[in-house]
Design a protein around this motif. Structure first.
Motif, mmCIF file in Angstrom:
data_model
loop_
_atom_site.group_PDB
_atom_site.id
_atom_site.type_symbol
_atom_site.label_atom_id
_atom_site.label_comp_id
_atom_site.label_asym_id
_atom_site.label_seq_id
_atom_site.Cartn_x
_atom_site.Cartn_y
_atom_site.Cartn_z
ATOM 1 N N THR A 1 -4.614 -0.779 -2.277
ATOM 2 C CA THR A 1 -4.022 0.237 -3.144
ATOM 3 C C THR A 1 -4.530 -0.053 -4.541
ATOM 4 O O THR A 1 -4.105 -1.022 -5.171
ATOM 5 C CB THR A 1 -2.482 0.167 -3.091
ATOM 6 N N ASN B 1 -7.696 6.473 2.482
ATOM 7 C CA ASN B 1 -7.560 7.761 1.816
ATOM 8 C C ASN B 1 -7.722 7.610 0.318
ATOM 9 O O ASN B 1 -7.433 6.553 -0.254
ATOM 10 C CB ASN B 1 -6.196 8.391 2.123
ATOM 11 N N PHE C 1 0.588 10.848 -4.802
ATOM 12 C CA PHE C 1 -0.287 10.329 -3.751
ATOM 13 C C PHE C 1 0.145 8.899 -3.473
ATOM 14 O O PHE C 1 -0.030 8.015 -4.306
ATOM 15 C CB PHE C 1 -1.751 10.377 -4.190
ATOM 16 N N TYR C 2 0.742 8.683 -2.273
ATOM 17 C CA TYR C 2 1.358 7.391 -1.966
ATOM 18 C C TYR C 2 2.314 7.048 -3.099
ATOM 19 O O TYR C 2 3.193 7.830 -3.432
ATOM 20 C CB TYR C 2 0.266 6.338 -1.733
ATOM 21 N N ASP C 3 2.198 5.876 -3.729
ATOM 22 C CA ASP C 3 3.077 5.504 -4.828
ATOM 23 C C ASP C 3 2.511 5.887 -6.188
ATOM 24 O O ASP C 3 3.087 5.561 -7.232
ATOM 25 C CB ASP C 3 3.350 3.994 -4.813
ATOM 26 N N ILE D 1 -0.964 -4.498 1.496
ATOM 27 C CA ILE D 1 -0.928 -3.105 1.058
ATOM 28 C C ILE D 1 -1.598 -2.966 -0.305
ATOM 29 O O ILE D 1 -2.451 -2.104 -0.529
ATOM 30 C CB ILE D 1 0.523 -2.589 0.997
ATOM 31 N N HIS E 1 -5.752 4.490 -1.450
ATOM 32 C CA HIS E 1 -4.725 3.855 -0.622
ATOM 33 C C HIS E 1 -5.298 3.727 0.784
ATOM 34 O O HIS E 1 -5.393 4.699 1.521
ATOM 35 C CB HIS E 1 -3.434 4.662 -0.602
#
Length: 276
Positions: A23, A43, A138-140, A19, A40
């Protein structure tokens, strides 16, 4: 039982590493200008777009980094080297949300492309305004807007959006073209984070930003200067480089290093198991 737990931890760490490999935050080399990619997997978000001549370059970089969709674009201010790539990127990613500081501009603003970008944003139904204390998730990644609070004049640089990107133990501070007066106000309000992992240096390293007091407060581990080689404005200033050195920052420049992938300090955890 112990072997099962060990296998679980190994698989968890492998999954987390996969991940985190996709990221990331990248200071893109857009020559004379600025653009920062937050990614990410397929995206992404962009903070600034560079100038129109860099649009093809940015689109090529997005392909190479595996980014298929830009969900949002933040324009820190409307100077061409930060915002005028908007037109081509919006054409490529029509569903992208667009954010700016919505700085009111005089009718005779120069250059023309600044006025054209401003007028286009007024008619972009996906355009929204940002100011201090706004947040985007946005995500984390948490993008926290620290500046501006209000508009006091027509100085685009002074009112540039200042953004802190927080993810796990990392703080990446994007100063855009904010000047020393903005730094002083942020220091007085005590809204700046301390112990910055990475500082995207204000105003491309010009001497009107990155004061000693500011650098002593944020204490950046790494400082990234986005500029082109042998540019006509003499960026970065020798005085700014000296102040960054005195602050103990590792200095990187897109003109020398190309795209710069910013290191992120992830907290390794999975279902309550923390890895030391």
């Amino acid at each position: 039982m112990i072997k099962t737990l060990q296998l679980f931890i190994i698989l968890s760490l492998f999954f987390i590493s996969q991940i985190h490999a996709q990221t990331r935050i990248i200071a893109l080399d857009v020559k004379e200008g600025q653009s920062v990619l937050i990614q990410h997997f397929t995206n992404g978000w962009l903070i600034d777009t560079g100038h129109p001549g860099q649009s093809v370059n940015i689109l090529d970089k997005l392909r190479r980094y595996g980014v298929e969709n830009i969900e949002g674009i933040i324009l820190t201010h409307l100077h061409p080297d930060h915002a005028s790539g908007y037109f081509r990127l919006k054409e490529k990613f029509p569903s992208a949300k667009i954010f700016s500081n919505c700085h009111p501009l005089p009718e005779n603003i120069q250059p023309d492309i600044t006025r054209w970008t401003h007028e286009a944003l007024l008619h972009d139904q996906q355009h929204q305004c940002l100011s201090a204390n706004d947040n985007i998730l946005f995500y984390d990644f948490r993008m926290m807007i620290l500046w501006p609070y209000k508009f006091i004049n027509n100085n685009l640089n002074h009112h540039s959006l200042v953004i802190n990107i927080a993810i796990d133990d990392s703080n990446i501070l994007v100063m855009s073209d904010a000047d020393r007066q903005a730094e002083e106000e942020l220091l007085s309000r005590k809204t700046l984070p301390t112990d910055i992992s990475t500082l995207i240096v204000g105003h491309h390293g010009a001497n009107d930003a990155s004061s000693t007091a500011f650098l002593q407060y944020v204490k950046p581990e790494t400082a990234i200067i986005s500029t082109n080689k042998d540019n006509i404005r003499g960026y970065p200033s020798r005085s700014t480089i000296e102040r960054l050195n005195q602050a103990g920052a590792i200095i990187q420049q897109t003109s020398l290093h190309g795209d710069i992938i910013i290191p992120l300090d992830f907290i390794k955890h999975e279902k309550g198991i923390k890895q030391e």
